[in-house]
Design a protein around this motif. Structure first.
Motif, PDB file in Angstrom:
ATOM      1  N   ALA A 233       4.731 -17.143  11.997  1.00  0.00           N
ATOM      2  CA  ALA A 233       4.775 -16.116  10.960  1.00  0.00           C
ATOM      3  C   ALA A 233       3.988 -14.904  11.434  1.00  0.00           C
ATOM      4  O   ALA A 233       3.112 -15.012  12.299  1.00  0.00           O
ATOM      5  CB  ALA A 233       4.190 -16.657   9.664  1.00  0.00           C
ATOM      6  N   ILE A 234       4.288 -13.742  10.874  1.00  0.00           N
ATOM      7  CA  ILE A 234       3.511 -12.535  11.143  1.00  0.00           C
ATOM      8  C   ILE A 234       3.187 -11.878   9.803  1.00  0.00           C
ATOM      9  O   ILE A 234       3.790 -12.203   8.774  1.00  0.00           O
ATOM     10  CB  ILE A 234       4.254 -11.543  12.059  1.00  0.00           C
ATOM     11  N   ASP A 235       2.213 -10.960   9.828  1.00  0.00           N
ATOM     12  CA  ASP A 235       1.866 -10.273   8.590  1.00  0.00           C
ATOM     13  C   ASP A 235       2.930  -9.233   8.234  1.00  0.00           C
ATOM     14  O   ASP A 235       3.544  -9.279   7.178  1.00  0.00           O
ATOM     15  CB  ASP A 235       0.475  -9.647   8.673  1.00  0.00           C
ATOM     16  N   MET A 236       3.184  -8.295   9.133  1.00  0.00           N
ATOM     17  CA  MET A 236       4.171  -7.243   8.892  1.00  0.00           C
ATOM     18  C   MET A 236       4.345  -6.432  10.171  1.00  0.00           C
ATOM     19  O   MET A 236       3.549  -6.556  11.103  1.00  0.00           O
ATOM     20  CB  MET A 236       3.723  -6.320   7.751  1.00  0.00           C
ATOM     21  N   ILE A 237       5.399  -5.643  10.213  1.00  0.00           N
ATOM     22  CA  ILE A 237       5.562  -4.646  11.265  1.00  0.00           C
ATOM     23  C   ILE A 237       5.183  -3.310  10.647  1.00  0.00           C
ATOM     24  O   ILE A 237       5.930  -2.730   9.861  1.00  0.00           O
ATOM     25  CB  ILE A 237       7.012  -4.595  11.801  1.00  0.00           C
ATOM     26  N   ALA A 238       3.992  -2.852  10.973  1.00  0.00           N
ATOM     27  CA  ALA A 238       3.470  -1.660  10.305  1.00  0.00           C
ATOM     28  C   ALA A 238       3.884  -0.386  11.038  1.00  0.00           C
ATOM     29  O   ALA A 238       3.852  -0.318  12.260  1.00  0.00           O
ATOM     30  CB  ALA A 238       1.951  -1.738  10.219  1.00  0.00           C
ATOM     31  N   GLY A 239       4.243   0.619  10.258  1.00  0.00           N
ATOM     32  CA  GLY A 239       4.496   1.943  10.806  1.00  0.00           C
ATOM     33  C   GLY A 239       3.224   2.774  10.760  1.00  0.00           C
ATOM     34  O   GLY A 239       2.132   2.256  10.499  1.00  0.00           O
ATOM     35  N   PRO A 240       3.337   4.070  10.970  1.00  0.00           N
ATOM     36  CA  PRO A 240       2.151   4.942  10.924  1.00  0.00           C
ATOM     37  C   PRO A 240       1.531   4.964   9.531  1.00  0.00           C
ATOM     38  O   PRO A 240       2.200   4.730   8.528  1.00  0.00           O
ATOM     39  CB  PRO A 240       2.718   6.327  11.291  1.00  0.00           C
ATOM     40  N   SER A 241       0.247   5.277   9.491  1.00  0.00           N
ATOM     41  CA  SER A 241      -0.469   5.325   8.220  1.00  0.00           C
ATOM     42  C   SER A 241       0.049   6.468   7.347  1.00  0.00           C
ATOM     43  O   SER A 241       0.516   7.487   7.853  1.00  0.00           O
ATOM     44  CB  SER A 241      -1.964   5.494   8.479  1.00  0.00           C
ATOM     45  N   GLU A 242      -0.049   6.274   6.012  1.00  0.00           N
ATOM     46  CA  GLU A 242       0.481   7.256   5.066  1.00  0.00           C
ATOM     47  C   GLU A 242      -0.489   7.441   3.904  1.00  0.00           C
ATOM     48  O   GLU A 242      -1.160   6.498   3.482  1.00  0.00           O
ATOM     49  CB  GLU A 242       1.798   6.772   4.450  1.00  0.00           C
ATOM     50  N   ILE A 243      -0.512   8.640   3.366  1.00  0.00           N
ATOM     51  CA  ILE A 243      -1.188   8.900   2.105  1.00  0.00           C
ATOM     52  C   ILE A 243      -0.338   9.844   1.265  1.00  0.00           C
ATOM     53  O   ILE A 243       0.244  10.797   1.783  1.00  0.00           O
ATOM     54  CB  ILE A 243      -2.603   9.484   2.313  1.00  0.00           C
ATOM     55  N   LEU A 244      -0.239   9.532  -0.012  1.00  0.00           N
ATOM     56  CA  LEU A 244       0.424  10.401  -0.971  1.00  0.00           C
ATOM     57  C   LEU A 244      -0.591  10.696  -2.073  1.00  0.00           C
ATOM     58  O   LEU A 244      -1.106   9.781  -2.727  1.00  0.00           O
ATOM     59  CB  LEU A 244       1.663   9.720  -1.561  1.00  0.00           C
ATOM     60  N   VAL A 245      -0.911  11.959  -2.263  1.00  0.00           N
ATOM     61  CA  VAL A 245      -1.859  12.376  -3.284  1.00  0.00           C
ATOM     62  C   VAL A 245      -1.104  13.087  -4.407  1.00  0.00           C
ATOM     63  O   VAL A 245      -0.358  14.037  -4.150  1.00  0.00           O
ATOM     64  CB  VAL A 245      -2.934  13.327  -2.710  1.00  0.00           C
ATOM     65  N   TYR A 246      -1.288  12.596  -5.623  1.00  0.00           N
ATOM     66  CA  TYR A 246      -0.761  13.309  -6.787  1.00  0.00           C
ATOM     67  C   TYR A 246      -1.947  13.916  -7.520  1.00  0.00           C
ATOM     68  O   TYR A 246      -2.847  13.207  -7.974  1.00  0.00           O
ATOM     69  CB  TYR A 246       0.002  12.362  -7.706  1.00  0.00           C
ATOM     70  N   CYS A 247      -1.981  15.234  -7.622  1.00  0.00           N
ATOM     71  CA  CYS A 247      -3.117  15.921  -8.234  1.00  0.00           C
ATOM     72  C   CYS A 247      -2.634  16.874  -9.321  1.00  0.00           C
ATOM     73  O   CYS A 247      -1.627  17.580  -9.140  1.00  0.00           O
ATOM     74  CB  CYS A 247      -3.924  16.686  -7.181  1.00  0.00           C
ATOM     75  N   ASP A 248      -3.384  16.891 -10.420  1.00  0.00           N
ATOM     76  CA  ASP A 248      -3.031  17.758 -11.543  1.00  0.00           C
ATOM     77  C   ASP A 248      -3.563  19.180 -11.385  1.00  0.00           C
ATOM     78  O   ASP A 248      -3.398  20.023 -12.271  1.00  0.00           O
ATOM     79  CB  ASP A 248      -3.535  17.159 -12.860  1.00  0.00           C
ATOM     80  N   GLY A 249      -4.233  19.466 -10.263  1.00  0.00           N
ATOM     81  CA  GLY A 249      -4.712  20.808  -9.992  1.00  0.00           C
ATOM     82  C   GLY A 249      -6.156  21.038 -10.361  1.00  0.00           C
ATOM     83  O   GLY A 249      -6.672  22.142 -10.166  1.00  0.00           O
ATOM     84  N   ALA A 250      -6.847  19.984 -10.865  1.00  0.00           N
ATOM     85  CA  ALA A 250      -8.220  20.176 -11.325  1.00  0.00           C
ATOM     86  C   ALA A 250      -9.256  19.567 -10.366  1.00  0.00           C
ATOM     87  O   ALA A 250     -10.443  19.589 -10.665  1.00  0.00           O
ATOM     88  CB  ALA A 250      -8.397  19.567 -12.709  1.00  0.00           C
ATOM     89  N   THR A 251      -8.832  19.045  -9.249  1.00  0.00           N
ATOM     90  CA  THR A 251      -9.753  18.492  -8.257  1.00  0.00           C
ATOM     91  C   THR A 251     -10.080  19.572  -7.233  1.00  0.00           C
ATOM     92  O   THR A 251      -9.250  20.449  -6.952  1.00  0.00           O
ATOM     93  CB  THR A 251      -9.125  17.271  -7.559  1.00  0.00           C
ATOM     94  N   ASP A 252     -11.270  19.506  -6.661  1.00  0.00           N
ATOM     95  CA  ASP A 252     -11.667  20.450  -5.618  1.00  0.00           C
ATOM     96  C   ASP A 252     -10.636  20.413  -4.489  1.00  0.00           C
ATOM     97  O   ASP A 252     -10.394  19.357  -3.898  1.00  0.00           O
ATOM     98  CB  ASP A 252     -13.046  20.046  -5.084  1.00  0.00           C
ATOM     99  N   ASP A 339      -6.739  11.109 -16.273  1.00  0.00           N
ATOM    100  CA  ASP A 339      -6.727   9.737 -16.796  1.00  0.00           C
ATOM    101  C   ASP A 339      -5.704   8.913 -16.019  1.00  0.00           C
ATOM    102  O   ASP A 339      -4.592   8.660 -16.498  1.00  0.00           O
ATOM    103  CB  ASP A 339      -6.403   9.734 -18.293  1.00  0.00           C
ATOM    104  N   PRO A 340      -6.071   8.463 -14.817  1.00  0.00           N
ATOM    105  CA  PRO A 340      -5.094   7.794 -13.952  1.00  0.00           C
ATOM    106  C   PRO A 340      -4.585   6.475 -14.509  1.00  0.00           C
ATOM    107  O   PRO A 340      -3.459   6.076 -14.211  1.00  0.00           O
ATOM    108  CB  PRO A 340      -5.870   7.585 -12.648  1.00  0.00           C
ATOM    109  N   GLU A 341      -5.394   5.787 -15.320  1.00  0.00           N
ATOM    110  CA  GLU A 341      -4.960   4.485 -15.830  1.00  0.00           C
ATOM    111  C   GLU A 341      -3.739   4.601 -16.730  1.00  0.00           C
ATOM    112  O   GLU A 341      -2.950   3.653 -16.847  1.00  0.00           O
ATOM    113  CB  GLU A 341      -6.103   3.802 -16.566  1.00  0.00           C
ATOM    114  N   LEU A 342      -3.558   5.763 -17.357  1.00  0.00           N
ATOM    115  CA  LEU A 342      -2.380   5.962 -18.195  1.00  0.00           C
ATOM    116  C   LEU A 342      -1.089   5.926 -17.375  1.00  0.00           C
ATOM    117  O   LEU A 342      -0.018   5.617 -17.902  1.00  0.00           O
ATOM    118  CB  LEU A 342      -2.470   7.303 -18.930  1.00  0.00           C
ATOM    119  N   LEU A 343      -1.196   6.244 -16.078  1.00  0.00           N
ATOM    120  CA  LEU A 343      -0.006   6.316 -15.231  1.00  0.00           C
ATOM    121  C   LEU A 343       0.394   4.964 -14.662  1.00  0.00           C
ATOM    122  O   LEU A 343       1.531   4.781 -14.216  1.00  0.00           O
ATOM    123  CB  LEU A 343      -0.240   7.293 -14.077  1.00  0.00           C
ATOM    124  N   LEU A 344      -0.532   4.005 -14.633  1.00  0.00           N
ATOM    125  CA  LEU A 344      -0.277   2.740 -13.943  1.00  0.00           C
ATOM    126  C   LEU A 344       0.995   2.024 -14.387  1.00  0.00           C
ATOM    127  O   LEU A 344       1.742   1.513 -13.536  1.00  0.00           O
ATOM    128  CB  LEU A 344      -1.478   1.801 -14.106  1.00  0.00           C
TER     129      LEU A 344
END
Length: 436
Positions: A233-252, A339-344
């Motif tokens: 068995a193997i864990d997975m075939i991983a591709g490149p790392s990814e990040i997706l940020v959703y921001c409402d415009g109020a973060t620095d 309020d991120p928990e509302l989106l879950l």
């Protein structure tokens, strides 16, 4: 110099086409690499220790006479733990404690129940016997990967955990060895590449085969893992790392820019995407990127990643953002909103979800507790983070009473005969009790 990161509008006519191009990733598909890996695996299957030593000399410039010379003595792991900077040791130990505490919650226990007629049904949970952990070596140093792979295996109860890591020129990384000591790795072997994967999968004269191989690696390692899947068995075939940020415009915006950099600096093929309803905020993040990027130590890598596979995407509203998140199914998702928990409830596909303005993805990479081995390239639609459950297996339990076998036989018999499997039917019928 400004960063030429793509800017997309989710409501433009060509957005779907542009998004498909942005997300396209065909991993482990180089025919030259495939052929080289197949030859290495074949040699290890045929020649065992001899082949491993040959490829170790060829790729890592280590000329050895016996396989046992690749093994790292246990005292060497302890020496590494004592040799590293005290602050680094403390950080490793604190991270290990948090990772262990989190993964203890994932451990599953066997269960069973009895029906009214005495029939017993259940599930027995047992750990895998032997697991191989691949850890990149050479210029790369990934002690965090040691902790993230080894600790859940040990929490699951795996009795033998074998870590392999290349040591070009014989130089071992003390942080990696120290992490192995902290995580309870049972054996460390200085070999890497496709030959290490093959040795773990098929065994050699000096190394018993494992049941599963986990851990990251380059394209040769990933190709080898795919090739031996089914043998182990193997864990997975991983591709490149990814990040997706959703921001409402109020973060620095500087925070968001640096969060994007945190994945972009991994690799030129890594992917960093920002989604926001605010065009003004997107412009602020672009300005932060342009100002902060030139001072980044891995600026060239991060720039290539951002300009090649990154994007700043404007959406019309929150629902469109959520639809896009589920469409992309990111490895790392930051919800930098009030309020991120509302989106879950509406987020169905993501490897790990980092909630709130203060929760940087980088904390998850090292010490928050949840595993940083995550599904990439959209596979979060059907895959999960590495966990204790990946190192356990389940056996079904069935024990019929006489009455239970009789009752079940009356169900099984017509089904088996409907499939023209007479022996199945008669086997069940033999146990049907005579009618009173």
């Amino acid at each position: 110099m400004n960063c030429a990161i793509a800017k997309l509008d989710a409501n433009s006519a060509n957005f779907e086409s542009a998004l498909n191009t942005l997300l396209a990733w065909d991993s482990v598909s180089d025919p030259t690499v495939n052929q080289a890996v197949e030859e290495i695996i074949s040699a290890v299957k045929t020649d065992g220790d001899k082949a491993v030593l040959h490829f170790t000399e060829k790729f890592d410039a280590m000329s050895l006479n016996h396989f046992d010379e690749l093994r790292v003595p246990k005292q060497r792991l302890q020496q590494a733990l004592e040799a590293i900077d005290p602050a680094q040791r403390q950080a490793l130990e604190q991270a290990a404690e948090r990772i262990r505490a989190y993964h203890l919650h994932q451990r599953q226990d066997s269960w069973q129940y009895r029906e009214a007629d005495g029939t017993l049904l259940g599930q027995q949970i047992t750990p895998l016997d032997r697991v191989g952990l691949y850890v990149p070596g050479g210029k790369a140093s990934y002690p965090s990967s040691v902790l993230m792979n080894a600790i859940p295996a040990k929490v699951a109860g795996v009795p033998e955990l074998i870590m392999v890591t290349p040591t070009p020129g014989g130089e071992a990384n003390d942080m990696v060895l120290a992490a192995a000591a902290i995580a309870g790795v049972d054996e460390v072997i200085c070999m890497g590449g496709a030959q290490a994967v093959a040795a773990l999968a098929y065994g050699t004269e000096s190394l018993a085969k494992v049941d599963k191989i986990t851990g990251p690696g380059n394209i040769f390692v990933a190709t080898a893992k795919r090739a031996v899947f089914g043998q182990v068995a193997i864990d997975m075939i991983a591709g490149p790392s990814e990040i997706l940020v959703y921001c409402d415009g109020a973060t620095d915006p500087d925070w968001i820019a640096m969060d994007l950099f945190s994945q972009a600096e991994h690799d030129e093929q890594a992917q960093a995407i920002l989604i926001s309803e605010s065009e003004e905020f997107i412009a602020k993040v672009q300005a932060s990127i342009d100002r902060l990027l030139p001072d980044l130590e891995r600026e060239a890598i991060a720039r290539a990643s951002l300009e090649g596979r990154g994007a700043l995407i404007k959406v019309a509203n929150r629902q469109q953002a959520l639809d896009l998140i589920n469409r992309i199914a990111p490895e790392h998702l930051e919800l930098s909103v009030e309020d991120p928990e509302l989106l879950l409830p509406e987020i169905r596909h993501a490897g790990a979800i980092f909630m709130g303005r203060y929760t940087a993805e980088a904390l998850g990479d090292y010490c928050a507790g949840p595993n940083h081995v995550l599904p990439t390239s959209g596979t979060a639609r059907f895959s999960s983070p590495l966990g204790v459950y990946d190192f356990q297996k389940r056996s079904s339990l069935i024990m019929c009473s006489a009455q239970g076998a009789s009752d079940l036989g009356k169900i099984a018999s017509p089904l088996a005969r409907g499939e023209s499997l007479e022996a199945h039917a008669r086997s069940a019928e033999y146990r049907i009790l005579p009618e009173d």
